[in-house]
Design a protein around this motif. Structure first.
Motif, PDB file in Angstrom:
ATOM      1  N   LEU A  76      17.385 -32.772  37.406  1.00  0.00           N
ATOM      2  CA  LEU A  76      17.410 -32.352  36.011  1.00  0.00           C
ATOM      3  C   LEU A  76      16.166 -31.566  35.603  1.00  0.00           C
ATOM      4  CD1 LEU A  76      19.011 -35.473  34.284  1.00  0.00           C
ATOM      5  CD2 LEU A  76      20.095 -33.341  34.996  1.00  0.00           C
ATOM      6  N   ARG A  77      15.084 -31.660  36.383  1.00  0.00           N
ATOM      7  CA  ARG A  77      13.899 -30.842  36.112  1.00  0.00           C
ATOM      8  C   ARG A  77      14.003 -29.471  36.790  1.00  0.00           C
ATOM      9  NH1 ARG A  77       8.486 -33.543  37.641  1.00  0.00           N
ATOM     10  NH2 ARG A  77       9.409 -33.221  39.700  1.00  0.00           N
ATOM     11  N   ASN A  78      15.035 -29.304  37.611  1.00  0.00           N
ATOM     12  CA  ASN A  78      15.186 -28.089  38.405  1.00  0.00           C
ATOM     13  C   ASN A  78      15.754 -26.957  37.553  1.00  0.00           C
ATOM     14  OD1 ASN A  78      16.564 -26.172  40.288  1.00  0.00           O
ATOM     15  ND2 ASN A  78      15.694 -27.571  41.804  1.00  0.00           N
ATOM     16  N   ARG A  79      15.199 -25.758  37.737  1.00  0.00           N
ATOM     17  CA  ARG A  79      15.648 -24.604  36.958  1.00  0.00           C
ATOM     18  C   ARG A  79      17.111 -24.276  37.236  1.00  0.00           C
ATOM     19  NH1 ARG A  79      12.148 -19.394  37.875  1.00  0.00           N
ATOM     20  NH2 ARG A  79      10.566 -20.897  37.152  1.00  0.00           N
ATOM     21  N   ASP A  80      17.543 -24.380  38.495  1.00  0.00           N
ATOM     22  CA  ASP A  80      18.934 -24.080  38.844  1.00  0.00           C
ATOM     23  C   ASP A  80      19.895 -25.037  38.146  1.00  0.00           C
ATOM     24  OD1 ASP A  80      18.089 -22.046  40.495  1.00  0.00           O
ATOM     25  OD2 ASP A  80      18.030 -23.313  42.285  1.00  0.00           O
ATOM     26  N   VAL A  81      19.508 -26.304  38.072  1.00  0.00           N
ATOM     27  CA  VAL A  81      20.366 -27.299  37.426  1.00  0.00           C
ATOM     28  C   VAL A  81      20.432 -27.053  35.921  1.00  0.00           C
ATOM     29  CG1 VAL A  81      20.641 -29.749  36.927  1.00  0.00           C
ATOM     30  CG2 VAL A  81      19.955 -29.025  39.205  1.00  0.00           C
ATOM     31  N   LYS A  82      19.294 -26.747  35.316  1.00  0.00           N
ATOM     32  CA  LYS A  82      19.281 -26.443  33.879  1.00  0.00           C
ATOM     33  C   LYS A  82      20.177 -25.253  33.576  1.00  0.00           C
ATOM     34  CE  LYS A  82      14.614 -28.238  33.020  1.00  0.00           C
ATOM     35  NZ  LYS A  82      13.225 -27.881  32.639  1.00  0.00           N
ATOM     36  N   GLU A  83      20.119 -24.241  34.440  1.00  0.00           N
ATOM     37  CA  GLU A  83      20.963 -23.062  34.247  1.00  0.00           C
ATOM     38  C   GLU A  83      22.437 -23.409  34.421  1.00  0.00           C
ATOM     39  OE1 GLU A  83      22.020 -19.140  33.473  1.00  0.00           O
ATOM     40  OE2 GLU A  83      20.117 -20.200  33.170  1.00  0.00           O
ATOM     41  N   ALA A  84      22.750 -24.265  35.378  1.00  0.00           N
ATOM     42  CA  ALA A  84      24.140 -24.685  35.602  1.00  0.00           C
ATOM     43  C   ALA A  84      24.671 -25.462  34.400  1.00  0.00           C
ATOM     44  CB  ALA A  84      24.223 -25.532  36.868  1.00  0.00           C
ATOM     45  N   ILE A  85      23.844 -26.337  33.833  1.00  0.00           N
ATOM     46  CA  ILE A  85      24.248 -27.096  32.648  1.00  0.00           C
ATOM     47  C   ILE A  85      24.464 -26.154  31.472  1.00  0.00           C
ATOM     48  CG2 ILE A  85      23.511 -28.830  30.968  1.00  0.00           C
ATOM     49  CD1 ILE A  85      22.012 -30.243  33.223  1.00  0.00           C
ATOM     50  N   ARG A  86      23.565 -25.166  31.319  1.00  0.00           N
ATOM     51  CA  ARG A  86      23.692 -24.204  30.225  1.00  0.00           C
ATOM     52  C   ARG A  86      24.995 -23.412  30.344  1.00  0.00           C
ATOM     53  NH1 ARG A  86      22.798 -19.037  28.837  1.00  0.00           N
ATOM     54  NH2 ARG A  86      22.449 -18.450  31.010  1.00  0.00           N
ATOM     55  N   LYS A  87      25.306 -22.959  31.559  1.00  0.00           N
ATOM     56  CA  LYS A  87      26.549 -22.201  31.761  1.00  0.00           C
ATOM     57  C   LYS A  87      27.768 -23.073  31.509  1.00  0.00           C
ATOM     58  CE  LYS A  87      25.698 -20.649  35.932  1.00  0.00           C
ATOM     59  NZ  LYS A  87      25.871 -19.883  37.191  1.00  0.00           N
ATOM     60  N   LEU A  88      27.693 -24.337  31.880  1.00  0.00           N
ATOM     61  CA  LEU A  88      28.818 -25.252  31.663  1.00  0.00           C
ATOM     62  C   LEU A  88      29.053 -25.467  30.175  1.00  0.00           C
ATOM     63  CD1 LEU A  88      30.865 -27.140  33.095  1.00  0.00           C
ATOM     64  CD2 LEU A  88      29.152 -28.947  32.931  1.00  0.00           C
ATOM     65  N   VAL A  89      27.966 -25.660  29.421  1.00  0.00           N
ATOM     66  CA  VAL A  89      28.085 -25.870  27.973  1.00  0.00           C
ATOM     67  C   VAL A  89      28.588 -24.617  27.287  1.00  0.00           C
ATOM     68  CG1 VAL A  89      26.790 -26.354  25.860  1.00  0.00           C
ATOM     69  CG2 VAL A  89      26.309 -27.658  27.938  1.00  0.00           C
ATOM     70  N   ILE A  90      28.022 -23.445  27.658  1.00  0.00           N
ATOM     71  CA  ILE A  90      28.448 -22.177  27.055  1.00  0.00           C
ATOM     72  C   ILE A  90      29.911 -21.894  27.376  1.00  0.00           C
ATOM     73  CG2 ILE A  90      28.137 -19.675  27.127  1.00  0.00           C
ATOM     74  CD1 ILE A  90      25.155 -20.146  27.501  1.00  0.00           C
ATOM     75  N   GLY A  91      30.313 -22.194  28.633  1.00  0.00           N
ATOM     76  CA  GLY A  91      31.710 -21.978  29.025  1.00  0.00           C
ATOM     77  C   GLY A  91      32.670 -22.806  28.191  1.00  0.00           C
ATOM     78  N   LYS A  92      32.295 -24.041  27.910  1.00  0.00           N
ATOM     79  CA  LYS A  92      33.149 -24.899  27.086  1.00  0.00           C
ATOM     80  C   LYS A  92      33.215 -24.389  25.651  1.00  0.00           C
ATOM     81  CE  LYS A  92      32.875 -29.281  29.583  1.00  0.00           C
ATOM     82  NZ  LYS A  92      32.528 -30.728  29.490  1.00  0.00           N
ATOM     83  N   GLN A  93      32.071 -23.913  25.134  1.00  0.00           N
ATOM     84  CA  GLN A  93      32.061 -23.387  23.774  1.00  0.00           C
ATOM     85  C   GLN A  93      32.933 -22.145  23.652  1.00  0.00           C
ATOM     86  OE1 GLN A  93      27.892 -22.796  22.994  1.00  0.00           O
ATOM     87  NE2 GLN A  93      27.547 -24.929  22.383  1.00  0.00           N
ATOM     88  N   LYS A  94      32.902 -21.266  24.666  1.00  0.00           N
ATOM     89  CA  LYS A  94      33.750 -20.069  24.657  1.00  0.00           C
ATOM     90  C   LYS A  94      35.234 -20.433  24.671  1.00  0.00           C
ATOM     91  CE  LYS A  94      30.543 -16.760  26.764  1.00  0.00           C
ATOM     92  NZ  LYS A  94      30.295 -15.866  27.928  1.00  0.00           N
ATOM     93  N   LYS A  95      35.586 -21.412  25.507  1.00  0.00           N
ATOM     94  CA  LYS A  95      36.987 -21.835  25.565  1.00  0.00           C
ATOM     95  C   LYS A  95      37.441 -22.415  24.232  1.00  0.00           C
ATOM     96  CE  LYS A  95      37.264 -22.776  30.550  1.00  0.00           C
ATOM     97  NZ  LYS A  95      37.487 -23.828  31.583  1.00  0.00           N
ATOM     98  N   ARG A  96      36.531 -23.154  23.568  1.00  0.00           N
ATOM     99  CA  ARG A  96      36.870 -23.755  22.295  1.00  0.00           C
ATOM    100  C   ARG A  96      37.090 -22.685  21.230  1.00  0.00           C
ATOM    101  NH1 ARG A  96      32.773 -28.311  20.856  1.00  0.00           N
ATOM    102  NH2 ARG A  96      33.562 -28.990  22.875  1.00  0.00           N
ATOM    103  N   LYS A  97      36.209 -21.641  21.250  1.00  0.00           N
ATOM    104  CA  LYS A  97      36.367 -20.549  20.295  1.00  0.00           C
ATOM    105  C   LYS A  97      37.655 -19.776  20.525  1.00  0.00           C
ATOM    106  CE  LYS A  97      31.423 -19.831  19.444  1.00  0.00           C
ATOM    107  NZ  LYS A  97      30.282 -18.884  19.587  1.00  0.00           N
ATOM    108  N   MET A  98      37.986 -19.560  21.824  1.00  0.00           N
ATOM    109  CA  MET A  98      39.232 -18.845  22.138  1.00  0.00           C
ATOM    110  C   MET A  98      40.438 -19.651  21.697  1.00  0.00           C
ATOM    111  SD  MET A  98      38.324 -17.369  25.938  1.00  0.00           S
ATOM    112  CE  MET A  98      39.986 -16.732  26.173  1.00  0.00           C
ATOM    113  N   GLY A  99      40.314 -20.983  21.732  1.00  0.00           N
ATOM    114  CA  GLY A  99      41.426 -21.813  21.295  1.00  0.00           C
ATOM    115  C   GLY A  99      41.659 -21.727  19.796  1.00  0.00           C
ATOM    116  N   PHE A 100      40.571 -21.543  19.018  1.00  0.00           N
ATOM    117  CA  PHE A 100      40.693 -21.436  17.569  1.00  0.00           C
ATOM    118  C   PHE A 100      41.142 -20.051  17.142  1.00  0.00           C
ATOM    119  CE2 PHE A 100      37.765 -25.134  17.541  1.00  0.00           C
ATOM    120  CZ  PHE A 100      38.566 -25.982  16.783  1.00  0.00           C
ATOM    121  N   SER A 101      40.822 -19.035  17.965  1.00  0.00           N
ATOM    122  CA  SER A 101      41.138 -17.645  17.570  1.00  0.00           C
ATOM    123  C   SER A 101      42.614 -17.320  17.782  1.00  0.00           C
ATOM    124  CB  SER A 101      40.282 -16.684  18.373  1.00  0.00           C
ATOM    125  OG  SER A 101      40.514 -16.839  19.764  1.00  0.00           O
TER     126      SER A 101
END
Length: 316
Positions: free
Chosen positions: A291-316
């Protein structure tokens, strides 16, 4: 007398029942540690499988370590929480067998897996240009399979021996879960030979892997000290130091539990030592290793952003 009859055929986990005030404090701490362990290790397993950039030998082994910690804590903590919360401290015979079998198997597997992970780090730091050649997927699977096979082979041998020792009606385990040393104390026969065998076996699972880990990190430290860039040297030394801290807690507490002769009055100390190696490493491992690793932080960020995009597409 009622409780003794209630647990007929089973066991009573004495735990910390002689200090009710301590039970209330431990309940809160264990619950928090259990939830943190679930969140941290489930996160590591999820992102290591979802993000293709983390499909490397290091994260392959970390996924196995997270899975081990997840199952190990889940095997112990819920029963501990139930016993700490109420007056009933019982556990069934089958439940005790399952707990002993799983924890003993997972403990042995983790001891060997940590040595495999240290070797992986040695190759990554000292042979970076040949890393993926020296650590192909087939070798990673072989090393992980060896860890699981040896760990549970040992458990399948020693669990039946421990559980079939004559107890002459003794069923009060002076511990908070079913573990080999406290279970052996219930025996009403001479277990000195079996204790000697356990000590020798523990040296194989503890001293030998720990020696390999120390040698690997010693070579890593020697290689890092030759790095001219001070920033890279300090980062590598901090990483190695944090890894060795976790390893030291895990192995030192296990060596105390399984290889150090203990006087009869050290029951409370033994319980707290057991709490250390059962609760601390599963919580710290995700933080220290990933969890202190930069690669892991980036992977978590992409996972969260990906879910947010899917949620927005579902509302649109």
């Amino acid at each position: 007398m009622g409780r003794e009859n209630f647990t007929s055929g089973g066991f009573i986990l004495v735990g910390f029942s002689e200090q009710p005030w301590l039970e209330r404090i431990l309940f809160v701490f264990i619950l928090i540690f259990y939830l943190l362990t679930l969140i941290g290790n489930c996160t590591i397993i999820l992102i290591s499988n979802v993000d293709s950039q983390l499909h490397t030998p290091m994260y392959f082994f970390l996924t196995h370590l997270s899975f081990i910690d997840l199952i190990h804590v889940t095997c112990i903590s819920p029963q501990m929480l139930v016993n700490l919360r109420g007056a009933d401290k019982s556990i069934s015979f089958v439940g005790c067998v399952v707990q002993l079998l799983i924890t003993l198997g997972l403990g042995g597997t983790e001891c060997i897996l940590l040595a495999m992970m240290a070797y992986d780090r040695y190759v990554a730091v000292c042979q970076p240009l040949h890393y993926f050649t020296l650590m192909p997927p087939q070798l990673c699977w072989t090393l992980a399979s060896i860890s699981w096979f040896i760990g549970f082979s040992n458990s399948l041998i020693h669990t039946p021996i421990t559980m079939t020792l004559p107890r002459c009606g003794h069923n009060r385990i002076n511990h908070f879960y079913c573990e080999t040393p406290p279970m052996m104390q219930l025996a009403c026969v001479d277990t000195s030979n079996y204790r000697k065998e356990m000590t020798v076996l523990s040296s194989v699972f503890l001293v030998f892997p720990l020696s390999l880990i120390l040698v690997s990190y010693g070579r890593i430290a020697h290689s890092v000290l030759r790095v001219k860039a001070p920033g890279g040297r300090q980062k590598a030394l901090r990483t190695c130091g944090s890894h060795l801290t976790v390893v030291s807690i895990f192995y030192s507490t296990l060596i105390y539990m399984y290889m150090t002769p203990k006087p009869k009055l050290s029951y409370d100390v033994t319980k707290f030592v057991a709490l250390l190696y059962n609760l601390i490493p599963p919580v710290i491992n995700p933080i220290i290793y990933t969890l202190r690793n930069r690669d892991v932080k980036e992977a978590i960020r992409k996972l969260v952003i990906g879910k947010q995009k899917k949620r927005k597409m579902g509302f649109s």
